[in-house]
Design a protein around this motif. Structure first.
Motif, PDB file in Angstrom:
ATOM      1  N   THR A  14     -83.101 110.567  -9.420  1.00  0.00           N
ATOM      2  CA  THR A  14     -83.245 109.147  -9.704  1.00  0.00           C
ATOM      3  C   THR A  14     -83.580 108.410  -8.418  1.00  0.00           C
ATOM      4  OG1 THR A  14     -80.884 108.868  -9.397  1.00  0.00           O
ATOM      5  CG2 THR A  14     -81.650 109.211 -11.641  1.00  0.00           C
ATOM      6  N   GLN A  18     -85.258 100.201  -6.218  1.00  0.00           N
ATOM      7  CA  GLN A  18     -85.775  99.615  -7.445  1.00  0.00           C
ATOM      8  C   GLN A  18     -87.143  98.983  -7.185  1.00  0.00           C
ATOM      9  OE1 GLN A  18     -84.309  99.892 -10.463  1.00  0.00           O
ATOM     10  NE2 GLN A  18     -82.861 101.214  -9.390  1.00  0.00           N
ATOM     11  N   ASP A  27     -92.615 102.091  -8.569  1.00  0.00           N
ATOM     12  CA  ASP A  27     -92.766 101.793  -9.988  1.00  0.00           C
ATOM     13  C   ASP A  27     -93.550 102.901 -10.702  1.00  0.00           C
ATOM     14  OD1 ASP A  27     -91.958  99.930 -11.892  1.00  0.00           O
ATOM     15  OD2 ASP A  27     -93.982  99.118 -12.051  1.00  0.00           O
ATOM     16  N   ASN A  30     -91.179 105.684 -11.183  1.00  0.00           N
ATOM     17  CA  ASN A  30     -90.212 105.324 -12.221  1.00  0.00           C
ATOM     18  C   ASN A  30     -90.812 105.481 -13.617  1.00  0.00           C
ATOM     19  OD1 ASN A  30     -87.916 104.759 -10.758  1.00  0.00           O
ATOM     20  ND2 ASN A  30     -88.441 102.606 -10.440  1.00  0.00           N
ATOM     21  N   TYR A  31     -92.097 105.153 -13.729  1.00  0.00           N
ATOM     22  CA  TYR A  31     -92.765 105.272 -15.029  1.00  0.00           C
ATOM     23  C   TYR A  31     -92.790 106.740 -15.478  1.00  0.00           C
ATOM     24  CZ  TYR A  31     -96.346 104.893 -18.643  1.00  0.00           C
ATOM     25  OH  TYR A  31     -97.027 104.956 -19.840  1.00  0.00           O
ATOM     26  N   LYS A  34     -89.274 108.030 -16.243  1.00  0.00           N
ATOM     27  CA  LYS A  34     -88.743 107.633 -17.553  1.00  0.00           C
ATOM     28  C   LYS A  34     -89.130 108.655 -18.617  1.00  0.00           C
ATOM     29  CE  LYS A  34     -88.816 103.900 -20.966  1.00  0.00           C
ATOM     30  NZ  LYS A  34     -89.380 102.572 -21.323  1.00  0.00           N
ATOM     31  N   GLU A  35     -90.376 109.120 -18.555  1.00  0.00           N
ATOM     32  CA  GLU A  35     -90.810 110.135 -19.522  1.00  0.00           C
ATOM     33  C   GLU A  35     -90.065 111.458 -19.304  1.00  0.00           C
ATOM     34  OE1 GLU A  35     -92.717 109.371 -22.041  1.00  0.00           O
ATOM     35  OE2 GLU A  35     -92.757 107.340 -21.216  1.00  0.00           O
ATOM     36  N   ASP A  37     -87.043 111.678 -18.165  1.00  0.00           N
ATOM     37  CA  ASP A  37     -85.693 111.469 -18.690  1.00  0.00           C
ATOM     38  C   ASP A  37     -85.665 111.634 -20.208  1.00  0.00           C
ATOM     39  OD1 ASP A  37     -84.665 111.009 -16.207  1.00  0.00           O
ATOM     40  OD2 ASP A  37     -84.762 108.819 -16.344  1.00  0.00           O
ATOM     41  N   ASN A  38     -86.717 111.165 -20.881  1.00  0.00           N
ATOM     42  CA  ASN A  38     -86.792 111.327 -22.335  1.00  0.00           C
ATOM     43  C   ASN A  38     -86.801 112.808 -22.714  1.00  0.00           C
ATOM     44  OD1 ASN A  38     -86.857 108.571 -22.791  1.00  0.00           O
ATOM     45  ND2 ASN A  38     -89.100 108.460 -22.836  1.00  0.00           N
ATOM     46  N   THR A 167     -79.135 113.903 -12.480  1.00  0.00           N
ATOM     47  CA  THR A 167     -78.744 112.967 -13.516  1.00  0.00           C
ATOM     48  C   THR A 167     -77.639 113.612 -14.343  1.00  0.00           C
ATOM     49  OG1 THR A 167     -80.327 113.861 -15.081  1.00  0.00           O
ATOM     50  CG2 THR A 167     -81.094 112.078 -13.647  1.00  0.00           C
TER      51      THR A 167
END
Length: 344
Positions: A14, A18, A27, A30-31, A34-35, A37-38, A167
Protein backbone atom coordinates in the motif's frame (compact mmCIF):
# COMPACT_ATOMS: atom_id res chain seq x y z
CA UNK A 1 -10.73 -37.05 1.58
CA UNK A 2 -9.56 -34.83 -1.22
CA UNK A 3 -6.93 -32.37 -1.11
CA UNK A 4 -7.94 -28.78 -1.91
CA UNK A 5 -6.30 -26.70 -4.60
CA UNK A 6 -4.85 -23.36 -3.45
CA UNK A 7 -3.72 -20.40 -5.54
CA UNK A 8 -1.26 -17.63 -4.82
CA UNK A 9 -1.94 -14.13 -6.11
CA UNK A 10 -0.59 -10.62 -6.18
CA UNK A 11 -0.01 -8.74 -2.94
CA UNK A 12 0.93 -5.18 -3.81
CA UNK A 13 2.16 -2.93 -1.02
CA UNK A 14 0.00 0.00 0.00
CA UNK A 15 1.24 3.50 -0.78
CA UNK A 16 2.30 5.64 2.14
CA UNK A 17 1.74 8.86 0.20
CA UNK A 18 -1.74 9.94 -0.79
CA UNK A 19 -2.21 11.31 -4.29
CA UNK A 20 -3.31 14.93 -4.51
CA UNK A 21 -3.96 14.98 -8.24
CA UNK A 22 -5.14 12.32 -10.64
CA UNK A 23 -2.23 12.82 -13.01
CA UNK A 24 0.53 12.16 -10.45
CA UNK A 25 2.55 8.90 -10.52
CA UNK A 26 1.18 8.07 -7.07
CA UNK A 27 -2.38 8.34 -8.34
CA UNK A 28 -1.45 6.15 -11.30
CA UNK A 29 -0.12 3.43 -8.98
CA UNK A 30 -3.16 3.78 -6.72
CA UNK A 31 -5.44 3.21 -9.70
CA UNK A 32 -3.66 -0.01 -10.63
CA UNK A 33 -3.35 -0.95 -6.96
CA UNK A 34 -7.13 -0.70 -6.54
CA UNK A 35 -7.62 -3.32 -9.24
CA UNK A 36 -5.01 -5.51 -7.59
CA UNK A 37 -6.85 -5.19 -4.29
CA UNK A 38 -10.07 -6.30 -5.98
CA UNK A 39 -8.28 -9.39 -7.26
CA UNK A 40 -6.84 -10.09 -3.81
CA UNK A 41 -10.31 -9.86 -2.24
CA UNK A 42 -11.75 -12.16 -4.88
CA UNK A 43 -8.83 -14.55 -4.42
CA UNK A 44 -9.46 -14.62 -0.69
CA UNK A 45 -13.15 -15.44 -1.19
CA UNK A 46 -12.13 -18.38 -3.36
CA UNK A 47 -9.56 -19.63 -0.87
CA UNK A 48 -11.95 -19.16 2.05
CA UNK A 49 -14.56 -21.25 0.22
CA UNK A 50 -11.98 -23.95 -0.50
CA UNK A 51 -10.93 -23.99 3.14
CA UNK A 52 -14.31 -23.89 4.87
CA UNK A 53 -16.77 -25.39 2.40
CA UNK A 54 -17.15 -28.85 0.88
CA UNK A 55 -19.69 -27.72 -1.70
CA UNK A 56 -18.10 -28.02 -5.11
CA UNK A 57 -20.58 -25.60 -6.67
CA UNK A 58 -19.79 -22.88 -4.14
CA UNK A 59 -16.05 -23.30 -4.63
CA UNK A 60 -16.40 -23.24 -8.41
CA UNK A 61 -18.65 -20.15 -8.24
CA UNK A 62 -15.97 -18.26 -6.33
CA UNK A 63 -13.40 -19.40 -8.90
CA UNK A 64 -15.56 -18.04 -11.71
CA UNK A 65 -16.01 -14.78 -9.80
CA UNK A 66 -12.23 -14.56 -9.44
CA UNK A 67 -11.83 -15.08 -13.18
CA UNK A 68 -14.29 -12.26 -13.92
CA UNK A 69 -12.46 -9.94 -11.52
CA UNK A 70 -9.18 -10.60 -13.31
CA UNK A 71 -10.80 -10.01 -16.70
CA UNK A 72 -12.38 -6.76 -15.50
CA UNK A 73 -9.09 -5.50 -14.08
CA UNK A 74 -7.28 -6.40 -17.27
CA UNK A 75 -9.73 -4.38 -19.40
CA UNK A 76 -9.42 -1.31 -17.17
CA UNK A 77 -5.63 -1.39 -17.16
CA UNK A 78 -5.47 -2.01 -20.91
CA UNK A 79 -7.57 1.14 -21.29
CA UNK A 80 -4.68 3.18 -19.87
CA UNK A 81 -3.28 3.67 -23.36
CA UNK A 82 -0.61 6.19 -22.35
CA UNK A 83 0.22 4.63 -19.01
CA UNK A 84 1.66 7.43 -16.96
CA UNK A 85 2.49 10.30 -19.32
CA UNK A 86 3.63 7.89 -22.03
CA UNK A 87 5.43 5.53 -19.68
CA UNK A 88 3.63 2.22 -20.34
CA UNK A 89 6.26 -0.24 -19.13
CA UNK A 90 4.63 -1.00 -15.78
CA UNK A 91 1.17 -1.05 -17.36
CA UNK A 92 2.32 -3.61 -19.94
CA UNK A 93 3.93 -5.75 -17.28
CA UNK A 94 0.72 -5.67 -15.28
CA UNK A 95 -1.35 -6.63 -18.34
CA UNK A 96 0.99 -9.56 -19.02
CA UNK A 97 0.64 -10.70 -15.39
CA UNK A 98 -3.15 -10.53 -15.52
CA UNK A 99 -3.19 -12.41 -18.81
CA UNK A 100 -1.10 -15.16 -17.24
CA UNK A 101 -3.36 -15.22 -14.18
CA UNK A 102 -6.50 -15.51 -16.29
CA UNK A 103 -5.03 -18.37 -18.29
CA UNK A 104 -3.91 -20.26 -15.22
CA UNK A 105 -7.19 -19.86 -13.35
CA UNK A 106 -9.13 -20.83 -16.46
CA UNK A 107 -6.97 -23.62 -17.92
CA UNK A 108 -4.68 -24.95 -15.20
CA UNK A 109 -7.52 -25.12 -12.73
CA UNK A 110 -9.47 -27.21 -15.24
CA UNK A 111 -6.50 -29.57 -15.35
CA UNK A 112 -6.53 -29.75 -11.57
CA UNK A 113 -10.25 -30.63 -11.62
CA UNK A 114 -9.59 -33.44 -14.13
CA UNK A 115 -6.71 -34.77 -12.05
CA UNK A 116 -8.78 -34.57 -8.88
CA UNK A 117 -11.37 -36.91 -10.36
CA UNK A 118 -8.82 -39.74 -10.63
CA UNK A 119 -6.41 -38.73 -7.84
CA UNK A 120 -7.75 -41.24 -5.33
CA UNK A 121 -7.31 -44.18 -7.70
CA UNK A 122 -3.63 -44.58 -6.78
CA UNK A 123 -0.89 -43.03 -4.70
CA UNK A 124 0.97 -42.02 -7.86
CA UNK A 125 -2.10 -40.17 -9.16
CA UNK A 126 -2.54 -38.40 -5.83
CA UNK A 127 1.12 -37.43 -5.69
CA UNK A 128 0.94 -36.09 -9.26
CA UNK A 129 -2.22 -34.14 -8.38
CA UNK A 130 -0.59 -32.50 -5.38
CA UNK A 131 2.62 -31.80 -7.30
CA UNK A 132 0.58 -30.06 -10.01
CA UNK A 133 -0.98 -27.81 -7.37
CA UNK A 134 2.47 -26.98 -6.02
CA UNK A 135 3.75 -26.29 -9.53
CA UNK A 136 0.89 -23.85 -10.18
CA UNK A 137 1.51 -22.07 -6.87
CA UNK A 138 5.24 -21.82 -7.58
CA UNK A 139 4.54 -20.32 -10.98
CA UNK A 140 2.15 -17.78 -9.48
CA UNK A 141 4.67 -16.95 -6.78
CA UNK A 142 7.36 -16.34 -9.39
CA UNK A 143 5.08 -14.07 -11.41
CA UNK A 144 4.06 -12.18 -8.26
CA UNK A 145 7.71 -11.49 -7.49
CA UNK A 146 8.21 -10.18 -11.01
CA UNK A 147 5.26 -7.79 -10.94
CA UNK A 148 6.15 -6.54 -7.47
CA UNK A 149 9.68 -5.88 -8.72
CA UNK A 150 8.23 -3.99 -11.69
CA UNK A 151 6.19 -1.86 -9.28
CA UNK A 152 9.34 -1.08 -7.30
CA UNK A 153 11.16 -0.03 -10.47
CA UNK A 154 8.33 2.38 -11.36
CA UNK A 155 8.23 3.75 -7.80
CA UNK A 156 11.98 4.41 -7.74
CA UNK A 157 11.81 6.09 -11.13
CA UNK A 158 9.35 8.64 -9.72
CA UNK A 159 10.68 8.80 -6.14
CA UNK A 160 7.64 7.13 -4.61
CA UNK A 161 7.93 5.39 -1.27
CA UNK A 162 5.93 2.14 -1.00
CA UNK A 163 5.10 0.24 2.15
CA UNK A 164 6.71 -3.17 2.38
CA UNK A 165 3.97 -4.37 4.73
CA UNK A 166 1.35 -6.73 3.41
CA UNK A 167 -2.28 -5.82 3.20
CA UNK A 168 -4.64 -7.69 5.55
CA UNK A 169 -6.00 -9.73 2.65
CA UNK A 170 -2.51 -10.51 1.44
CA UNK A 171 -1.59 -11.83 4.88
CA UNK A 172 -4.71 -14.00 4.96
CA UNK A 173 -3.78 -15.50 1.60
CA UNK A 174 -0.21 -16.19 2.68
CA UNK A 175 -1.43 -17.77 5.91
CA UNK A 176 -3.87 -19.96 3.97
CA UNK A 177 -1.13 -21.18 1.66
CA UNK A 178 1.11 -22.04 4.60
CA UNK A 179 -1.69 -23.95 6.36
CA UNK A 180 -2.68 -25.83 3.21
CA UNK A 181 0.94 -26.74 2.47
CA UNK A 182 1.44 -28.07 6.00
CA UNK A 183 -1.73 -30.13 5.90
CA UNK A 184 -0.99 -31.45 2.40
CA UNK A 185 2.38 -32.81 3.51
CA UNK A 186 0.64 -34.92 6.15
CA UNK A 187 -2.25 -35.81 3.86
CA UNK A 188 0.11 -37.40 1.36
CA UNK A 189 1.54 -39.61 4.13
CA UNK A 190 -1.99 -40.43 5.29
CA UNK A 191 -3.20 -41.21 1.77
CA UNK A 192 -0.31 -43.59 1.05
CA UNK A 193 -1.15 -45.67 4.11
CA UNK A 194 -4.90 -45.38 3.61
CA UNK A 195 -4.73 -46.44 -0.04
CA UNK A 196 -2.56 -49.46 0.81
CA UNK A 197 -4.96 -50.37 3.59
CA UNK A 198 -7.78 -50.31 1.04
CA UNK A 199 -5.82 -52.69 -1.20
CA UNK A 200 -5.38 -55.10 1.71
CA UNK A 201 -9.09 -55.02 2.54
CA UNK A 202 -9.94 -55.63 -1.11
CA UNK A 203 -7.60 -58.65 -1.13
CA UNK A 204 -9.32 -59.96 2.01
CA UNK A 205 -12.70 -59.62 0.37
CA UNK A 206 -11.44 -61.56 -2.63
CA UNK A 207 -9.80 -64.14 -0.33
CA UNK A 208 -6.53 -63.69 -2.20
CA UNK A 209 -3.93 -64.90 0.31
CA UNK A 210 -0.91 -63.80 -1.73
CA UNK A 211 -2.33 -60.32 -2.25
CA UNK A 212 -3.24 -60.09 1.45
CA UNK A 213 0.35 -60.84 2.47
CA UNK A 214 1.83 -58.41 -0.04
CA UNK A 215 -0.55 -55.61 0.93
CA UNK A 216 -0.05 -56.25 4.64
CA UNK A 217 3.75 -56.07 4.24
CA UNK A 218 3.43 -52.82 2.29
CA UNK A 219 0.98 -51.40 4.83
CA UNK A 220 3.35 -52.17 7.69
CA UNK A 221 6.24 -50.59 5.79
CA UNK A 222 4.35 -47.39 4.92
CA UNK A 223 2.96 -47.07 8.45
CA UNK A 224 6.51 -47.27 9.81
CA UNK A 225 7.67 -44.71 7.24
CA UNK A 226 4.88 -42.39 8.27
CA UNK A 227 5.72 -42.69 11.95
CA UNK A 228 9.40 -41.97 11.25
CA UNK A 229 8.58 -38.88 9.16
CA UNK A 230 6.29 -37.56 11.88
CA UNK A 231 9.29 -37.45 14.23
CA UNK A 232 10.95 -34.75 12.14
CA UNK A 233 7.81 -33.07 10.77
CA UNK A 234 7.40 -29.40 11.69
CA UNK A 235 3.73 -28.67 12.39
CA UNK A 236 2.28 -25.27 11.56
CA UNK A 237 2.80 -22.95 14.53
CA UNK A 238 3.77 -26.02 16.57
CA UNK A 239 0.16 -27.17 16.57
CA UNK A 240 0.36 -30.96 17.11
CA UNK A 241 -3.31 -31.78 16.47
CA UNK A 242 -2.89 -33.20 12.95
CA UNK A 243 0.43 -34.84 13.76
CA UNK A 244 -1.23 -36.64 16.67
CA UNK A 245 -4.15 -37.77 14.51
CA UNK A 246 -1.69 -39.05 11.89
CA UNK A 247 0.32 -40.91 14.52
CA UNK A 248 -2.82 -42.54 15.88
CA UNK A 249 -3.84 -43.72 12.42
CA UNK A 250 -0.36 -45.00 11.48
CA UNK A 251 -0.11 -46.92 14.74
CA UNK A 252 -3.49 -48.49 14.06
CA UNK A 253 -2.49 -49.36 10.47
CA UNK A 254 0.71 -50.99 11.73
CA UNK A 255 -1.25 -53.17 14.14
CA UNK A 256 -3.83 -53.90 11.46
CA UNK A 257 -1.10 -55.10 9.09
CA UNK A 258 0.54 -57.38 11.62
CA UNK A 259 -2.32 -58.60 13.84
CA UNK A 260 -5.57 -58.33 11.91
CA UNK A 261 -4.16 -59.40 8.54
CA UNK A 262 -2.45 -62.43 10.11
CA UNK A 263 -5.59 -63.60 11.91
CA UNK A 264 -7.80 -62.89 8.90
CA UNK A 265 -5.50 -64.85 6.58
CA UNK A 266 -5.42 -67.76 9.05
CA UNK A 267 -9.21 -67.85 9.12
CA UNK A 268 -9.41 -67.75 5.32
CA UNK A 269 -7.10 -70.77 5.17
CA UNK A 270 -9.24 -72.55 7.74
CA UNK A 271 -12.35 -71.64 5.75
CA UNK A 272 -10.75 -73.00 2.58
CA UNK A 273 -9.83 -76.23 4.38
CA UNK A 274 -13.37 -76.55 5.73
CA UNK A 275 -15.00 -76.01 2.34
CA UNK A 276 -12.74 -78.57 0.68
CA UNK A 277 -13.39 -81.13 3.44
CA UNK A 278 -17.14 -80.51 3.30
CA UNK A 279 -17.11 -80.95 -0.44
CA UNK A 280 -15.38 -84.31 -0.06
CA UNK A 281 -17.78 -85.44 2.65
CA UNK A 282 -20.82 -84.37 0.64
CA UNK A 283 -19.53 -86.39 -2.30
CA UNK A 284 -19.51 -89.60 -0.24
CA UNK A 285 -22.52 -91.75 0.53
CA UNK A 286 -23.25 -92.62 4.16
CA UNK A 287 -21.83 -96.10 3.62
CA UNK A 288 -18.60 -94.65 2.26
CA UNK A 289 -18.02 -92.40 5.29
CA UNK A 290 -15.78 -94.05 7.87
CA UNK A 291 -15.90 -93.31 11.58
CA UNK A 292 -12.51 -91.66 11.20
CA UNK A 293 -13.88 -89.45 8.39
CA UNK A 294 -16.81 -88.39 10.54
CA UNK A 295 -14.72 -87.69 13.65
CA UNK A 296 -12.15 -85.76 11.66
CA UNK A 297 -14.82 -83.68 9.93
CA UNK A 298 -16.70 -83.00 13.18
CA UNK A 299 -13.48 -81.84 14.77
CA UNK A 300 -12.90 -79.52 11.81
CA UNK A 301 -16.49 -78.20 12.09
CA UNK A 302 -15.88 -77.38 15.76
CA UNK A 303 -12.62 -75.63 14.91
CA UNK A 304 -14.31 -73.76 12.07
CA UNK A 305 -17.18 -72.55 14.26
CA UNK A 306 -14.72 -71.23 16.83
CA UNK A 307 -12.81 -69.59 13.99
CA UNK A 308 -15.95 -67.90 12.70
CA UNK A 309 -16.76 -66.50 16.14
CA UNK A 310 -13.21 -65.25 16.63
CA UNK A 311 -13.04 -63.75 13.13
CA UNK A 312 -16.36 -61.96 13.60
CA UNK A 313 -15.06 -60.43 16.83
CA UNK A 314 -11.77 -59.19 15.42
CA UNK A 315 -13.47 -58.07 12.22
CA UNK A 316 -15.97 -55.97 14.18
CA UNK A 317 -13.23 -54.56 16.39
CA UNK A 318 -10.91 -53.58 13.54
CA UNK A 319 -13.73 -52.20 11.39
CA UNK A 320 -14.79 -49.95 14.27
CA UNK A 321 -11.23 -48.92 15.12
CA UNK A 322 -10.45 -48.26 11.46
CA UNK A 323 -13.52 -46.09 10.97
CA UNK A 324 -12.71 -44.21 14.17
CA UNK A 325 -9.07 -43.57 13.21
CA UNK A 326 -9.92 -42.40 9.69
CA UNK A 327 -12.82 -40.25 10.83
CA UNK A 328 -10.62 -38.73 13.52
CA UNK A 329 -7.98 -37.82 10.91
CA UNK A 330 -10.55 -36.25 8.55
CA UNK A 331 -12.27 -34.26 11.30
CA UNK A 332 -8.92 -33.14 12.71
CA UNK A 333 -7.76 -32.04 9.25
CA UNK A 334 -10.91 -29.95 8.83
CA UNK A 335 -10.54 -28.49 12.32
CA UNK A 336 -6.86 -27.75 11.67
CA UNK A 337 -7.76 -25.67 8.60
CA UNK A 338 -10.72 -24.02 10.33
CA UNK A 339 -8.49 -23.11 13.26
CA UNK A 340 -5.65 -21.55 11.28
CA UNK A 341 -7.24 -20.22 8.08
CA UNK A 342 -8.91 -16.86 8.85
CA UNK A 343 -12.62 -16.41 8.22
CA UNK A 344 -14.12 -13.23 6.77
Amino acid sequence: MKAKCTLLFLFLGTLLIQAQQFNTPVDYLNYIGKESDNISRSTWKYMEAAAHSKRVRKINNTREALLKTIQSASKKIQALKDGYKGDVEYRDQMIAYLSMSEKMVNEDYATIIDMQEVAEQSYDYMEAYIMMQEKINEKFSSEVDKINAAQDVFAKKYNIRISSEMTAIGQKIRTSNEVFDNRTDLYLLFFKVNFTEGSMLEALEKKDLNAIQQSANALSLYADEGLEKLKIFKPYKNDPMLVNASKKYFEFAKKEATDYATQAAAFLMLNQKFEESKKLMDAKTDSQKTKEDINSFNKLVEEFNKGVNNYNKINTKYNNDRSSAIENWNITADNFVAKHVPVG
